[in-house]
Write an enzyme that holds these catalytic residues in place. Sequence first.
Site, PDB file in Angstrom:
ATOM      1  CE1 TYR A   7      -3.395  -2.646   0.131  1.00  0.00           C
ATOM      2  CE2 TYR A   7      -3.773  -2.178   2.438  1.00  0.00           C
ATOM      3  CZ  TYR A   7      -4.083  -2.875   1.301  1.00  0.00           C
ATOM      4  OH  TYR A   7      -5.100  -3.803   1.336  1.00  0.00           O
TER       5      TYR A   7
ATOM      6  CB  SER B 179     -14.466  -4.372  -1.216  1.00  0.00           C
ATOM      7  OG  SER B 179     -14.956  -3.500  -2.200  1.00  0.00           O
TER       8      SER B 179
ATOM      9  CG  LEU C 118     -19.087   0.686   1.687  1.00  0.00           C
ATOM     10  CD1 LEU C 118     -18.740   2.159   1.829  1.00  0.00           C
ATOM     11  CD2 LEU C 118     -20.490   0.416   2.206  1.00  0.00           C
TER      12      LEU C 118
ATOM     13  N   GLY D  12     -17.198   1.156  -3.090  1.00  0.00           N
ATOM     14  CA  GLY D  12     -17.896   2.444  -3.029  1.00  0.00           C
ATOM     15  C   GLY D  12     -19.162   2.482  -3.846  1.00  0.00           C
TER      16      GLY D  12
ATOM     17  CG  LEU E 164     -23.007  -1.895  -2.381  1.00  0.00           C
ATOM     18  CD1 LEU E 164     -22.618  -2.940  -1.338  1.00  0.00           C
ATOM     19  CD2 LEU E 164     -24.375  -2.219  -2.978  1.00  0.00           C
TER      20      LEU E 164
ATOM     21  N   GLY F 278     -23.871   4.557  -3.725  1.00  0.00           N
ATOM     22  CA  GLY F 278     -24.708   5.213  -4.711  1.00  0.00           C
ATOM     23  C   GLY F 278     -24.004   6.258  -5.544  1.00  0.00           C
ATOM     24  CE  LYS F 279     -17.309   6.142  -4.640  1.00  0.00           C
ATOM     25  NZ  LYS F 279     -16.151   6.556  -3.822  1.00  0.00           N
TER      26      LYS F 279
END
Length: 338
Positions: free
Chosen positions: A53, A218, A220, A223, A225, A227-228
């Site tokens: 990372y 993850s 989401l 990301g 989920l 809604g973006k």
Amino acid sequence: MQSRRLGKSAIHVSDICMGTMTFGSQTDEAEAFRVLDRCFDAGINFYDTAEGYPVPPDTKWVGRTEEIVGRWMKTKPRDAIIMATKVSGPSHVWFKSPCRGGMTALDRKNIMQAIDDSLTRLQTDYVDLYQTHWPDHDAPYDEIMDALDELVRVGKVRILGCSNETSWGLMKSLAASEKLGVARYHTIQNNFSLNNRRFEDELAQVCRQEGVSLIPYSPLAGGVLSGKYQGGATPEGARFSRYLKMEGRQAAMGRRFVNERSLAATERYLKIAEEAGLHPVTMATAWSKQHDFVASTIVGVSADDQVQPILDAMELVLDDEVMKALHKVSRDILYPMG
């Protein structure tokens, strides 16, 4: 904040884990400290990082995340933190590890070098959970588990885990550990979310039968989920907004997460969240926690203002009506991420 055991080990962790993969690229050190402090103050004791990372993988900043996390960890009592990191396995579909010139086979030499480098960057003499970041199915599992066992025996690592592993690979490693009488994997870190429930097909049963805990990442769905990405939106600075404009592996990954089926499923999940009076991030995080094979759900943010909806999921248990509605979407739109 609930506490759960990692596999069959003696280690208990908060059921939310803060991931750090954007620290040092998308998130600067000052903001990272604000996020980490807020999580610590809220009762989160479990933090996940990796030698490779931040993301996206790049030699210009590889290792920076562990350095940031190490400096932050110096501001807290070491025993109050359960710190997880990872050794890069061989490169697979989505990315090439920037560590050691991309030569990241899971052999003794790489494992020994990786842990010493991580401990230096983290400014600690041990990590609580050490994970193989990607499996090496062409390498002898006996040798991998024997090398990892040495880290446990000398005190550099408390327990072991794997990530992005298959049912075959997890069982192979557990069998090798049992045969050799060495340390075993107590955790597996794989992708798991409302948009990607493939873990439930086989790996969940392996975890239940063998006493291995999933620490899903993850939750989401990258990301999605939140809604973006609905309605064709490509928010500035968002990961898949960048990936969908690229070629090769990144573009393929972007299309896996953001596609017609995943957005259709997400649209229905957003409506369920609205009707339940929940933030979609809170709902997705709570859903992930609400599985018997899950010990702690790894969340990630790039800024402090994204933390609160996650913290709101700490004590939340979704009721049967919401769970049934979510499950119906999964049945109607099978495997939206392929």
